[in-house]
Design a protein around this motif. Structure first.
Motif, PDB file in Angstrom:
ATOM      1  N   VAL A   1       0.817  -1.214   0.000  1.00 13.52           N
ATOM      2  CA  VAL A   1       0.000   0.000   0.000  1.00 13.52           C
ATOM      3  C   VAL A   1       0.849   1.262   0.000  1.00 13.52           C
ATOM      4  O   VAL A   1       0.638   2.165  -0.818  1.00 13.52           O
ATOM      5  CB  VAL A   1      -0.952   0.009   1.218  1.00 13.52           C
TER       6      VAL A   1
ATOM      7  N   PRO B   1       3.192   2.294  -3.423  1.00 15.66           N
ATOM      8  CA  PRO B   1       2.415   2.832  -4.556  1.00 15.66           C
ATOM      9  C   PRO B   1       1.817   4.209  -4.268  1.00 15.66           C
ATOM     10  O   PRO B   1       1.761   5.061  -5.152  1.00 15.66           O
ATOM     11  CB  PRO B   1       1.311   1.783  -4.758  1.00 15.66           C
ATOM     12  N   LEU B   2       1.397   4.436  -3.018  1.00 17.69           N
ATOM     13  CA  LEU B   2       0.829   5.737  -2.667  1.00 17.69           C
ATOM     14  C   LEU B   2       1.904   6.815  -2.677  1.00 17.69           C
ATOM     15  O   LEU B   2       1.686   7.933  -3.167  1.00 17.69           O
ATOM     16  CB  LEU B   2       0.160   5.649  -1.296  1.00 17.69           C
TER      17      LEU B   2
ATOM     18  N   THR C   1       0.129   1.021 -11.190  1.00 17.75           N
ATOM     19  CA  THR C   1      -0.624  -0.230 -11.037  1.00 17.75           C
ATOM     20  C   THR C   1       0.050  -1.370 -11.794  1.00 17.75           C
ATOM     21  O   THR C   1       0.099  -2.508 -11.305  1.00 17.75           O
ATOM     22  CB  THR C   1      -2.062  -0.047 -11.545  1.00 17.75           C
TER      23      THR C   1
ATOM     24  N   ASN D   1      -5.491  -0.721  -5.111  1.00 17.96           N
ATOM     25  CA  ASN D   1      -4.686   0.459  -5.441  1.00 17.96           C
ATOM     26  C   ASN D   1      -5.437   1.388  -6.391  1.00 17.96           C
ATOM     27  O   ASN D   1      -5.368   2.617  -6.258  1.00 17.96           O
ATOM     28  CB  ASN D   1      -3.353   0.043  -6.061  1.00 17.96           C
TER      29      ASN D   1
ATOM     30  N   TYR E   1      -6.307   5.283  -5.634  1.00 16.88           N
ATOM     31  CA  TYR E   1      -5.966   6.394  -6.531  1.00 16.88           C
ATOM     32  C   TYR E   1      -7.223   7.160  -6.952  1.00 16.88           C
ATOM     33  O   TYR E   1      -7.194   8.381  -7.117  1.00 16.88           O
ATOM     34  CB  TYR E   1      -5.249   5.879  -7.776  1.00 16.88           C
TER      35      TYR E   1
END
Length: 368
Positions: free
Chosen positions: A26, A29-30, A184, A233, A237
């Motif tokens: 998590v 990617p954020l 992604t 994800n 987003y």
């Protein structure tokens, strides 16, 4: 169904049993979304501009003052000779230099055509072209202000420009939807490519071979966790984009999730091919890196596909990111209709079917 459920639970547990692994799914990617959104800017700011003003009149001073007042430029560097201009560009002290000739103000006062010269640093071709556009806009603004008085009339013509889908030309509105597809894909490929390789490295691959599980059940079990991570994800987003960055989502949520699912299945098929062909997790990591780089570069994110050579444009048809990039940008910014979405969706479904079938064949061949 019982065997399939057990396989799915096993794969999800293998993915989530380590607290650090849960965090990695998590947080990175954020963070990538926040960092890359601001890092991959299409604007040019904080650059220095050189000025060689040989006219030193009121009109040339007006142009210089407007350049100095532009938020895109950091400071103005006064140059006193062509030699100084050459050295400033050669040493990369300025990215561009404005040259105003001696007769510039006289030409403007006499209502004759007057031009200014711009010397650009060609080593930074893309940024130099953008800076040239900024300078042309400033010079055009000065010319438009002088035109009514030059004609002795208050009537002036012009061009009315309307920017559809991105009225303020905010680059974040373009880059953030694209990053949804890119980040992604990186996460989906990295997770999927490790699945079978991890089984081989841990010695549990032989247990799968003697288990009552069929090949398609094993593959489905290994497909579900990365698919769930990709959907999670994507949802994250979708929430962050309008709330934090102010990027509107104007399309259909159903079409978004349908397209995201097809895109993730295409990526999972590629990742399973890499994983089935790898003997160790290190090989799988290198294989996923080998696939990820061309997938991003050929998607149209870094440069338009139309600018690529003809033979390379043909290669991009095998890139699932090419199609999902169009879909996600269209759904975010212009409420892309279902017909246009399905026009880009069916190649994704075809790529997913081909890659998953190839992964199943290779996995079955490695089990025998």
């Amino acid at each position: 169904m019982g065997r399939l459920r057990a396989m799915i639970v096993k794969e999800i547990w293998a993915l989530l049993r380590d607290p650090k692994a849960r965090l990695v799914l998590v947080v990175p990617p954020l963070l990538q979304l926040f960092i890359f959104t601001y890092a991959t800017t299409l604007e040019v700011r904080n650059v220095d501009i050189g000025v060689l003003d040989r006219s030193s009149g009121a009109h040339s001073a007006e142009i210089v003052s407007r350049i100095a007042g532009s938020p895109n430029f950091r400071k103005i560097r006064r140059l006193d000779s062509p030699r100084a201009l050459e050295e400033a560009i050669d040493r990369q002290e300025v990215i561009a230099a404005v040259v105003i000739d001696e007769d510039f103000d006289r030409a403007v006062t006499a209502h004759r055509p007057a031009t200014i010269g711009v010397v650009l640093d060609g080593r930074r071709s893309n940024a130099a072209q953008i800076v040239s556009g900024y300078l042309s806009q400033i010079a055009g603004g000065v010319g438009a202000d002088l035109a009514p008085s030059a004609r002795g009339s208050d009537v002036s013509g012009g061009t009315v420009v309307t920017n559809w889908y991105n009225p303020s030309l905010d680059y974040i509105w373009f880059t953030l939807p694209s990053l949804v597809a890119i980040i992604t894909s990186v996460a989906g490929l990295s997770i999927t490519s490790q699945s079978v390789a991890r089984e081989r490295e841990l010695g549990t691959f032989d247990q799968l071979m003697v288990s009552p599980l069929r090949v398609h059940e094993i593959l489905i079990g290994k497909m579900i966790p990365p698919l769930l991570v990709g959907l999670f994800n994507g949802t994250l987003y979708l929430i962050v984009a309008p709330l934090v960055f102010g990027v509107p989502f104007t399309g259909s949520l159903i079409l978004f999730y349908l397209s995201l699912t097809a895109y993730m299945l295409a990526l999972i098929g590629v990742g399973m091919l890499v994983s089935a062909a790898s003997a160790t997790q290190q090989q799988a990591f290198l294989g996923s890196f080998l696939v990820t780089t061309p997938l991003i570069l050929l998607s149209g994110y870094a440069s338009p596909i139309d600018n690529m050579p003809g033979w390379l444009q043909i290669v991009t048809y095998a890139d699932p990111a090419r199609y999902f990039l169009v879909i996600v940008q269209g759904l975010f910014l212009k409420a892309m209709p279902a017909g246009a979405v399905f026009h880009q969706l069916w190649p994704l479904v075809l790529i997913a079917c081909l890659t998953l079938s190839a992964a199943a064949w290779l996995f079955r061949a490695r089990m025998e």
